[in-house]
Design an enzyme around this catalytic site. Structure first.
Site, PDB file in Angstrom:
ATOM      1  N   GLY A   1       0.816  -1.208   0.000  1.00 25.65           N
ATOM      2  CA  GLY A   1       0.000   0.000   0.000  1.00 25.65           C
ATOM      3  C   GLY A   1       0.841   1.245   0.000  1.00 25.65           C
TER       4      GLY A   1
ATOM      5  N   PRO B   1       2.493   4.916   1.025  1.00 28.43           N
ATOM      6  CG  PRO B   1       4.323   6.235   0.491  1.00 28.43           C
ATOM      7  CD  PRO B   1       3.131   5.592  -0.103  1.00 28.43           C
TER       8      PRO B   1
ATOM      9  N   GLY C   1      -0.774   3.066   7.134  1.00 20.66           N
ATOM     10  CA  GLY C   1      -0.902   2.314   8.380  1.00 20.66           C
ATOM     11  C   GLY C   1      -0.375   0.893   8.299  1.00 20.66           C
ATOM     12  CE  LYS C   2       3.200   0.234   3.386  1.00 22.28           C
ATOM     13  NZ  LYS C   2       2.658   1.577   3.127  1.00 22.28           N
TER      14      LYS C   2
ATOM     15  CG  HIS D   1     -11.931   7.766 -17.012  1.00 21.18           C
ATOM     16  ND1 HIS D   1     -11.298   8.128 -18.175  1.00 21.18           N
ATOM     17  CD2 HIS D   1     -11.435   6.559 -16.677  1.00 21.18           C
ATOM     18  CE1 HIS D   1     -10.451   7.192 -18.517  1.00 21.18           C
ATOM     19  NE2 HIS D   1     -10.510   6.213 -17.623  1.00 21.18           N
ATOM     20  CD  GLU D   2     -11.952   4.985 -12.797  1.00 16.67           C
ATOM     21  OE1 GLU D   2     -12.236   3.794 -13.031  1.00 16.67           O
ATOM     22  OE2 GLU D   2     -10.860   5.497 -13.124  1.00 16.67           O
TER      23      GLU D   2
ATOM     24  CG  HIS E   1     -13.318   2.250 -17.149  1.00 15.19           C
ATOM     25  ND1 HIS E   1     -12.841   1.924 -18.383  1.00 15.19           N
ATOM     26  CD2 HIS E   1     -12.405   3.099 -16.600  1.00 15.19           C
ATOM     27  CE1 HIS E   1     -11.691   2.569 -18.585  1.00 15.19           C
ATOM     28  NE2 HIS E   1     -11.408   3.285 -17.511  1.00 15.19           N
TER      29      HIS E   1
END
Ligand code: ADP
Length: 658
Positions: free
Chosen positions: A255, A257, A260-261, A477-478, A481
């Site tokens: 994911g 930066p 929350g990794k 746009h999305e 699709h």
């Protein structure tokens, strides 16, 4: 990335004080910057022995000087003077050394102490003379005999063990001192790096209890769900091994930066109640070849000794990057480190209870070997938070902040689309600082808004925050699709539409999950995929009557697919069932050679263009027909930022006219 704040600080200050005090009293000044900074735990030991060594050295030097002064009343004279002192009767005794004569003069005095009664006398040394021998003087011994001078020879003085040891140690100590000085000047941790290459920096950050729980991580529900299983592996390994299942060794957290990794990895350790070893990929890579590999070995050894536990490797791409095939521009140190990591991961049994979590925001550059089964074969995606996620994160980070009554966190969440958890935490803090600066007792909505502006302005280059117009365009746009996929027969169902910017280039995305595993695609389905790819740009044209750069990636994927249909799959009219292969050159950036005629190439080019244009026209027409559906769904997307698959199916069903 978070830099494990208090723990390390505390440890440093504790050990630092020892030598700081010494430095202050000894030299009456503050220690120089070159020793400070990121010195790790083991510095204490080193500093101690170093200073003790220094003091002992000084003591020896003092002793040597003292011994030397004891012989100071020996008067050095010329040889002929020495001889005349003998003939004159002044010198009464001569010690013959290897290179010198030592002459002594005495007075006879009454002996002291016990001998007092017996009236005996003793010799008392008055003065000593020394002179260098003159070789082969045959008259010297007869002269001594003549004047009745006592004489004796002494064995040559061998250097003492101590002084010869000192002779060796002093230069070494001197070199070490200079070395340490130079490296510490070269940058904070150098001194330590040089004197303890292989020592594991992860020792510093091994936390017993991270104090973080899943409840402290907001949003990221899917990722949490997947990691809950890891917690269960650690807590009840038997449950899985009893029926012969293998516990996974590695989980890759993927994911952007600040999402929350690290926090999630900590939460896993916190929930499972196991120690947490954290290292950054960059920590392994040092300037000396082999150091990184040694660190990996050390880290795994420590982890095994402390199992069950979690190892967390942040920014694993620093070591996990694809190894170079040809060896040109290869990085031996990094590759050795990566190899060692692979060896260690293969070497341990997952029943030992060590689970490795690693974080990266560039999974695509990782060496495929890392992702093989038995290594990081699980991937958990941690994306930028959606509206609800941002709201929840803001709630967590304002928990300890006094908020005024007018604060509406939901609005703040709406205004901060595209920001990651770390940015939101920063906004909450920044707002509190603003309130304090204005001498207010509580944070107001205006403070929060200003904090967003401040951080967005600062982050403009770092992360994407779209303006209203761009957002609208991305949303159309999305939706384009998604609607095209819906209207295309055989296309996979849409499972999510999002306009939360993600990764480095995507401003929004439409996810389609296949209902079943696919190994084959029919010609119709391939065309369906191409239609869906073109749907984004077509929607933009339908609504705005102009196209944008946003579709660049779609267009290249669509054209590529068409080209492959013609060249690889033999699906064109003229070359039906014939492949037109291009050999791969194997070198990036250099085109492969084609194995067909110039004419065929021309056909490929015109046919690709024809098919793409034809599909585009159909897609556009369909969207034109369903402009209302396009507008309704886009409005909803703009409001919620994310539309789930089921929501979309319901909306499309009621709106689309086929
Ligand atoms: P990453 O490792 O992905 O770069 P971090 O875990 O270091 O991100 O996140 C930095 C900080 O941002 C965390 O310590 C936390 O304060 C905040 N943060 C990020 N994501 C979340 C979240 N989902 N919930 C709560 N806080 C978060």
């Amino acid at each position: 990335m978070e830099k494990d704040p208090q723990n390390r600080e505390q440890e440093f200050s504790k050990h630092d004080n020892d030598w700081k005090d010494f430095f202050k009293t000894k030299f009456n000044q503050e220690p120089g910057v070159h020793l400070g900074g990121n010195e790790p735990k083991n510095k204490k030991k080193f500093t101690f022995s170093f200073w003790y060594f220094f003091i002992i050295l000084l003591a020896f030097m003092a002793m040597n000087t003292f011994m030397a002064t004891r012989q100071a009343n020996v008067q050095s004279i010329d040889y002929n003077q020495f001889k005349s002192l003998i003939s004159g009767g002044t010198i009464k005794r001569v010690a013959i050394e290897e290179e010198k004569y030592l002459g002594y003069t005495f007075t006879r005095e009454q002996a002291l102490g016990q001998l007092q009664d017996t009236n005996r006398t003793a010799d008392v040394l008055v003065q000593s003379f020394s002179t260098y021998k003159v070789a082969d003087d045959p008259t010297f011994i007869p002269l001594l005999d003549e004047h009745k001078v006592e004489y004796y020879a002494t064995a040559p003085i061998k250097p003492s063990l101590l002084s010869s040891l000192l002779g060796y140690l002093l230069p070494i100590a001197f070199v070490l001192l200079i070395w340490r000085f130079v490296f510490s000047k070269m940058g904070g941790q150098g001194g330590q790096g040089v004197l303890s290459f292989t020592q594991n920096k992860s020792k510093i950050v091994a936390e017993g209890d991270t104090g973080v729980r899943f409840a402290d991580v907001a949003g990221a529900d899917e990722s949490k769900y997947e990691l809950e299983e890891v917690v269960d592996f650690l807590k009840n390994p038997d449950k899985y091994t009893e029926i012969g299942g293998k516990i996974p060794k590695g989980v890759l957290l993927v994911g952007p930066p600040g999402t929350g990794k690290t926090l999630l990895a900590r939460a896993v350790a916190g929930e499972a109640g196991t120690p947490f070893f954290k290292m950054s990929g960059a920590d392994f890579v040092e300037m000396f070849v082999g150091v990184g590999a040694a660190r990996v070995r050390d880290l795994f050894k420590q982890a095994r000794d402390n199992s069950p536990c979690i190892i967390f490797i942040d920014e694993i791409d620093a070591i996990g990057r694809q190894r170079s095939a040809a060896g040109i521009g290869g990085n031996d140190e990094r590759e050795q480190t990566l190899n060692q990591l692979l060896v260690e991961m293969d070497g341990f049994d997952s029943r030992t209870g060590v689970i490795i979590l690693a974080a990266t925001n560039r999974p695509e550059i990782l060496d495929p070997a890392l992702l093989r089964p038995g290594r990081f074969d699980r991937q958990v995606l941690i994306d930028k938070p959606d509206l609800d996620g941002r709201h929840a994160i803001l709630k967590i980070h304002t928990k300890n902040i006094k908020l005024a009554d007018d604060v509406d966190l939901k609005k703040i969440a709406q205004a901060s689309a595209g920001l990651a958890g770390a940015d939101l935490a920063n906004i909450a803090n920044e707002a509190a600082l603003l309130a304090v600066r204005q001498a207010r007792k509580a944070v107001t909505q205006a403070d929060l808004e200003e904090a967003i502006e401040k951080s967005v302005a600062g982050l403009e280059r770092k992360s994407r925050v779209l303006n209203e117009k761009e957002r609208e365009r991305v949303a159309y746009h999305e939706t384009g699709h998604a609607l095209t996929a819906y209207m295309t027969e055989g296309s996979e169902p849409v499972s999510k539409i999002s306009i939360i910017p993600r990764g480095l280039s995507a401003l929004g995305y439409t996810l389609q999950y296949p209902t079943e595993d696919r190994f084959l695609l029919s010609e119709r389905e391939l065309l369906g995929n191409i239609d869906t790819l073109l749907g984004g740009r077509a929607a933009e044209e339908v609504v705005f009557n102009e196209i944008s750069t946003g579709a660049g990636n779609d267009i290249s994927r669509a054209s590529d697919l068409v080209r492959r249909m013609i060249q690889e799959f033999g699906m064109s009219e003229r070359y039906r069932n014939i492949t037109l292969p291009t050999t791969q050159s194997g070198i990036a950036g250099v085109a492969g050679s084609r194995e067909f005629s110039e004419k065929a190439q021309e056909y490929i080019d015109t046919e690709t263009a024809r098919i793409v244009n034809e599909r585009y026209a159909i897609v556009r027409q369909n969207l034109e027909k369903n402009k209302n559906a396009l507008i309704t769904i886009t409005k909803q997307l703009l409001e919620n930022e994310v539309i789930t698959g089921t929501e979309f199916q319901a909306l499309a069903k009621s709106e689309v006219i086929v």
